[in-house]
Design an enzyme around this catalytic site. Structure first.
Site, PDB file in Angstrom:
ATOM      1  N   ALA A 126     -30.968  23.023  32.206  1.00  0.00           N
ATOM      2  CA  ALA A 126     -31.380  24.313  32.751  1.00  0.00           C
ATOM      3  C   ALA A 126     -32.578  24.226  33.707  1.00  0.00           C
ATOM      4  O   ALA A 126     -32.975  25.239  34.279  1.00  0.00           O
ATOM      5  CB  ALA A 126     -31.724  25.242  31.597  1.00  0.00           C
ATOM      6  N   ASN A 192     -33.588  22.151  23.875  1.00  0.00           N
ATOM      7  CA  ASN A 192     -32.945  21.348  24.927  1.00  0.00           C
ATOM      8  C   ASN A 192     -33.870  21.047  26.107  1.00  0.00           C
ATOM      9  O   ASN A 192     -33.963  19.901  26.547  1.00  0.00           O
ATOM     10  CB  ASN A 192     -31.687  22.055  25.437  1.00  0.00           C
ATOM     11  CG  ASN A 192     -30.576  22.027  24.405  1.00  0.00           C
ATOM     12  OD1 ASN A 192     -30.288  20.986  23.843  1.00  0.00           O
ATOM     13  ND2 ASN A 192     -29.974  23.170  24.140  1.00  0.00           N
ATOM     14  N   HIS A 222     -38.644  29.059  32.964  1.00  0.00           N
ATOM     15  CA  HIS A 222     -39.111  27.721  32.593  1.00  0.00           C
ATOM     16  C   HIS A 222     -40.091  27.240  33.662  1.00  0.00           C
ATOM     17  O   HIS A 222     -39.802  27.348  34.855  1.00  0.00           O
ATOM     18  CB  HIS A 222     -37.954  26.717  32.571  1.00  0.00           C
ATOM     19  CG  HIS A 222     -36.806  27.121  31.703  1.00  0.00           C
ATOM     20  ND1 HIS A 222     -36.845  27.047  30.338  1.00  0.00           N
ATOM     21  CD2 HIS A 222     -35.578  27.586  32.016  1.00  0.00           C
ATOM     22  CE1 HIS A 222     -35.689  27.453  29.843  1.00  0.00           C
ATOM     23  NE2 HIS A 222     -34.901  27.793  30.845  1.00  0.00           N
TER      24      HIS A 222
HETATM   25  N1  LIG Z   1     -29.520  20.953  28.344  1.00  0.00           N
HETATM   26  C1  LIG Z   1     -29.773  22.253  28.492  1.00  0.00           C
HETATM   27  O1  LIG Z   1     -30.667  22.657  29.230  1.00  0.00           O
HETATM   28  C2  LIG Z   1     -28.904  23.231  27.756  1.00  0.00           C
HETATM   29  C3  LIG Z   1     -28.960  24.574  28.102  1.00  0.00           C
HETATM   30  C4  LIG Z   1     -28.135  25.454  27.426  1.00  0.00           C
HETATM   31  C5  LIG Z   1     -27.314  25.017  26.393  1.00  0.00           C
HETATM   32  N2  LIG Z   1     -27.313  23.703  26.057  1.00  0.00           N
HETATM   33  C6  LIG Z   1     -26.492  23.210  24.933  1.00  0.00           C
HETATM   34  O2  LIG Z   1     -25.155  23.015  25.338  1.00  0.00           O
HETATM   35  C7  LIG Z   1     -24.303  23.169  24.212  1.00  0.00           C
HETATM   36  C8  LIG Z   1     -23.130  24.065  24.584  1.00  0.00           C
HETATM   37  O3  LIG Z   1     -23.604  25.349  24.957  1.00  0.00           O
HETATM   38  P1  LIG Z   1     -22.596  26.594  25.024  1.00  0.00           P
HETATM   39  O4  LIG Z   1     -23.324  27.698  25.696  1.00  0.00           O
HETATM   40  O5  LIG Z   1     -21.290  26.164  25.547  1.00  0.00           O
HETATM   41  O6  LIG Z   1     -22.451  26.945  23.466  1.00  0.00           O
HETATM   42  P2  LIG Z   1     -21.295  27.813  22.789  1.00  0.00           P
HETATM   43  O7  LIG Z   1     -21.853  28.295  21.487  1.00  0.00           O
HETATM   44  O8  LIG Z   1     -20.738  28.818  23.746  1.00  0.00           O
HETATM   45  O9  LIG Z   1     -20.131  26.758  22.503  1.00  0.00           O
HETATM   46  C9  LIG Z   1     -20.279  25.661  21.667  1.00  0.00           C
HETATM   47  C10 LIG Z   1     -18.884  25.231  21.230  1.00  0.00           C
HETATM   48  O10 LIG Z   1     -18.950  23.967  20.601  1.00  0.00           O
HETATM   49  C11 LIG Z   1     -18.193  24.003  19.404  1.00  0.00           C
HETATM   50  N3  LIG Z   1     -18.752  23.044  18.457  1.00  0.00           N
HETATM   51  C12 LIG Z   1     -19.927  23.111  17.818  1.00  0.00           C
HETATM   52  N4  LIG Z   1     -20.085  22.055  17.009  1.00  0.00           N
HETATM   53  C13 LIG Z   1     -18.975  21.285  17.164  1.00  0.00           C
HETATM   54  C14 LIG Z   1     -18.556  20.057  16.598  1.00  0.00           C
HETATM   55  N5  LIG Z   1     -19.301  19.411  15.699  1.00  0.00           N
HETATM   56  N6  LIG Z   1     -17.375  19.546  17.000  1.00  0.00           N
HETATM   57  C15 LIG Z   1     -16.591  20.187  17.899  1.00  0.00           C
HETATM   58  N7  LIG Z   1     -16.953  21.369  18.458  1.00  0.00           N
HETATM   59  C16 LIG Z   1     -18.121  21.909  18.091  1.00  0.00           C
HETATM   60  C17 LIG Z   1     -18.295  25.439  18.927  1.00  0.00           C
HETATM   61  O11 LIG Z   1     -17.230  25.766  18.077  1.00  0.00           O
HETATM   62  C18 LIG Z   1     -18.234  26.192  20.256  1.00  0.00           C
HETATM   63  O12 LIG Z   1     -16.913  26.393  20.659  1.00  0.00           O
HETATM   64  C19 LIG Z   1     -25.166  23.748  23.069  1.00  0.00           C
HETATM   65  O13 LIG Z   1     -25.503  22.752  22.130  1.00  0.00           O
HETATM   66  C20 LIG Z   1     -26.424  24.196  23.783  1.00  0.00           C
HETATM   67  O14 LIG Z   1     -27.573  24.081  22.956  1.00  0.00           O
HETATM   68  C21 LIG Z   1     -28.073  22.799  26.739  1.00  0.00           C
END
Ligand SMILES: NC(=O)c1ccc[n+]([C@@H]2O[C@H](COP(=O)([O-])OP(=O)(O)OC[C@H]3O[C@@H](n4cnc5c(N)ncnc54)[C@H](O)[C@@H]3O)[C@@H](O)[C@H]2O)c1
Length: 269
Positions: A126, A192, A222
């Site tokens: 992000a 994150n 941020h």
């Molecule tokens: N790097 C960054 O700056 C940043 C920013 C935002 C989000 N993220 C991360 O990215 C990831 C995805 O975000 P999102 O908005 O798509 O979330 P989301 O909640 O919309 O989707 C997550 C999906 O992953 C699935 N899931 C969770 N655990 C699982 C597992 N062990 N095995 C298989 N599937 C699994 C869930 O069922 C869901 O469908 C999150 O972990 C979030 O924290 C990172």
């Protein structure tokens, strides 16, 4: 001359970021999603929803060698699948970077990657400036600080609730000042970006983090400040969230896609 074949990836998760990755595969035509890995209890529902995709609930069902695995799921998923994938020589793009604040897990992933000859790929997520911050470590950094400013409601469900009366807040209030390591431990849902800044720059123990609840803002802001031999940097981003998940910045999804595209495009940028 041999033609480059369109590579297939393994997509882990089927939430907001994963949907953007599937859309990018279709819109760019540069890679395919060869399989979608989901939790066992979601298998039937996702199979019905993602008609035309191979949906699996175990790495044992992976029947092709993907170009890479793109984790778009959760910290648990990084822990659950990361070591096995890397050990099998499959590169892994990790969106849930906060998982790496667990030093033991980070070490385990690196050991698995070394063993398999694979790479752990950490997109900027992000925030901006991660490329510059990481390059600046070569000259030496003296200070890196990350400030997370969000509307009070965005901090509900975190320890901020026990420090501030979020509903009654009239002015901006700093409720956390400390290291990135403690921030990731105590605020895992917000880990994150702190983890990304720490990994790119001075590490979890030397990166300062400040968290602010600010009733005057409507988006998540941020800020990254860094100083060192390279000079001084102060970056601010007011990111817009994905419509499908207001907690996730659209840029987080785009930077995961960029990491995949960098593997398939001839020019990497
Ligand atoms: N790097 C960054 O700056 C940043 C920013 C935002 C989000 N993220 C991360 O990215 C990831 C995805 O975000 P999102 O908005 O798509 O979330 P989301 O909640 O919309 O989707 C997550 C999906 O992953 C699935 N899931 C969770 N655990 C699982 C597992 N062990 N095995 C298989 N599937 C699994 C869930 O069922 C869901 O469908 C999150 O972990 C979030 O924290 C990172």
């Amino acid at each position: 001359m041999p033609r480059r074949e369109r590579p297939s990836i393994l997509l882990i998760g089927h939430g907001a970021v994963a949907a953007e990755v599937r859309a990018a595969a279709l819109s760019t035509g540069l890679f395919d999603v060869g399989a979608v890995l989901v939790r066992h209890e979601k298998l039937g529902a996702v199979q019905a929803e993602l008609n035309g995709y191979r949906v699996i609930d175990s790495l044992a069902d992976l029947d092709f060698q993907p170009l890479l695995a793109a984790e778009c799921a959760s910290h648990t998923a990084v822990r659950q699948y990361g070591p096995a994938l890397l050990r099998q020589g499959i590169d892994m793009v990790v969106a849930s970077i906060g998982a790496l604040s667990d030093e033991g897990l980070h070490r385990e992933l690196e050991a698995a990657a070394m063993e398999g000859g694979a790479k752990l790929i950490l997109p900027a997520g992000a925030v901006p400036g991660i490329d510059a911050l990481n390059a600046a470590t070569l000259g030496g950094l003296t200070r890196v600080s990350y400030i997370s400013r969000k509307p009070p409601a965005a901090w509900k469900g975190t320890p901020a609730e026990t420090i501030l009366d979020l509903d009654a807040l009239k002015d901006a209030a700093t409720f956390y000042t400390g290291t990135a390591r403690a921030a990731a431990r105590d605020y895992p849902k917000n880990a994150n970006v702190a983890a990304t800044v720490a990994l790119a720059g001075l590490g979890f123990d030397a990166t300062e983090v400040r968290m602010i609840a600010d009733p005057a803002v409507t988006t998540n802001i941020h800020e990254i400040e860094a100083s060192g031999a390279f000079g001084d940097m102060h970056l601010t981003i007011k990111g817009k969230p994905l419509k499908s998940n207001p907690k996730t910045s659209s840029l987080a999804a785009y930077s995961t896609i960029r990491a995949i595209l960098n593997r398939v495009r001839v020019t990497e940028i």
